[in-house]
Design an enzyme around this catalytic site. Structure first.
Site, PDB file in Angstrom:
ATOM      1  N   SER A   1       0.855  -1.196   0.000  1.00  0.00           N
ATOM      2  CA  SER A   1       0.000   0.000   0.000  1.00  0.00           C
ATOM      3  C   SER A   1       0.886   1.240   0.000  1.00  0.00           C
ATOM      4  O   SER A   1       2.003   1.206   0.537  1.00  0.00           O
ATOM      5  CB  SER A   1      -0.883   0.014   1.248  1.00  0.00           C
TER       6      SER A   1
ATOM      7  N   TYR B   1      -1.788  -0.375  10.341  1.00  0.00           N
ATOM      8  CA  TYR B   1      -1.928  -0.873   8.964  1.00  0.00           C
ATOM      9  C   TYR B   1      -0.724  -0.454   8.120  1.00  0.00           C
ATOM     10  O   TYR B   1      -0.144  -1.268   7.387  1.00  0.00           O
ATOM     11  CB  TYR B   1      -3.222  -0.312   8.368  1.00  0.00           C
TER      12      TYR B   1
END
Ligand code: NAP
Length: 251
Positions: free
Chosen positions: A146, A160
């Site tokens: 990501s 995350y």
């Protein structure tokens, strides 16, 4: 003569980026193991969409946090299609936005269990099954990281972001470890992509809302990430390993 059909296992292939990847693979006539965690209906819809696109697929339930489930999803894919050429390490989760100081232990552990432990289990299994030194035929692993790995997601979910930083490092290290074993290892780093993941983080409109602030002025579509994943799986990327490809509209 058209190139040989590949067989690819996609974790979290039932929805979102995993589903779009499965369908694009299907359009090349490839065979796909569509792993999912809970949503059997979505996975079956993906299987049907792959068939419509020209490929073959099976849905495989399994939790990437469980070593036995990971081994079984490889077994089932290989039993169905007779080989394995690629693995997309895509299953991943977020949780509602929060500062780290306010995060519960269970939430942090769940993020790390799925996004890091799960990805490590899947990558390890892929190395065991496809490594030429272990009787495999070589292949390609594509990890789904990501942009959060670079941006850090402050005030939103640094847990995350840290889990995705681990995916980048895994990609770099494993690409060097497996280069002599016939396996290329790369990652894509999506930015704000329109999938259900944002609703699961409590902000269904997050991608659209923040997407307008990116240089390209919009959120991305899962198909736009899938295009890069399929290229990394394909022989067209034969000299690419250890790469982190940003698909983020310039964010
Ligand atoms: P999504 O639409 O929420 O889909 C997630 C998929 O992962 C679902 O198929 C889900 O299965 C599966 N999954 C979740 N936990 C699992 C587990 N423990 N074991 C096996 N499968 C599991 O998410 P997405 O947006 O497509 O995200 C895919 C990947 O892209 C993730 O790694 C995510 O971090 C990354 N990413 C997404 C974005 C974005 O903006 N969308 C941006 C950057 C990175 P069920 O269908 O059974 O629930």
């Amino acid at each position: 003569m058209s190139p040989k059909a590949k067989t690819v296992l996609i974790t979290g292939g039932g929805r979102g980026i995993g589903r779009s990847t499965a369908i694009l693979c299907g359009a090349r006539g490839w065979n796909i193991g569509v792993n999912y965690a809970a949503d059997a209906k979505a996975a079956e819809e993906t299987v049907a969409a792959v068939a419509e696109a020209g490929g073959n697929a099976i849905a495989i339930a399994g939790d990437v946090r469980e070593e036995a489930d990971v081994a079984a999803m490889f077994d089932v894919t290989i039993a169905a299609f007779g080989m394995l050429d690629g693995v997309v390490n895509n299953a991943g989760i977020v949780a509602p936005g929060s500062r780290l100081a306010d995060m519960a232990t269970d939430r942090i552990r769940r993020i790390v269990d799925v996004n890091v432990m799960g990805a490590l289990f899947v990558a390890r299994e892929a190395a065991q099954r496809m490594g030429q030194s272990r009787g495999g035929q070589g292949g390609a692993i594509v990890n789904v990281s990501s942009m959060a790995a670079r941006l850090g997601s402050p005030g939103e979910y640094v847990d995350y972001a840290a889990s995705k930083g681990a995916i980048d490092t895994l990609t770099i290290g494993l690409s060097k470890e497996l280069a002599g074993d016939g396996i290329r290892v790369n990652a894509v780093r999506p930015g704000l992509i329109e999938t259900d993941i944002h609703a699961s983080g409590g902000a269904p409109d997050r991608a659209r809302r923040l997407g307008v602030q990116t240089p390209l002025g919009r959120a991305g579509k899962p198909q736009e990430v899938a295009e890069a994943i399929v290229w990394l799986l394909s022989d067209a990327s034969s000299y690419t390993t250890g790469a982190l490809i940003d698909i983020s509209g310039g964010r």
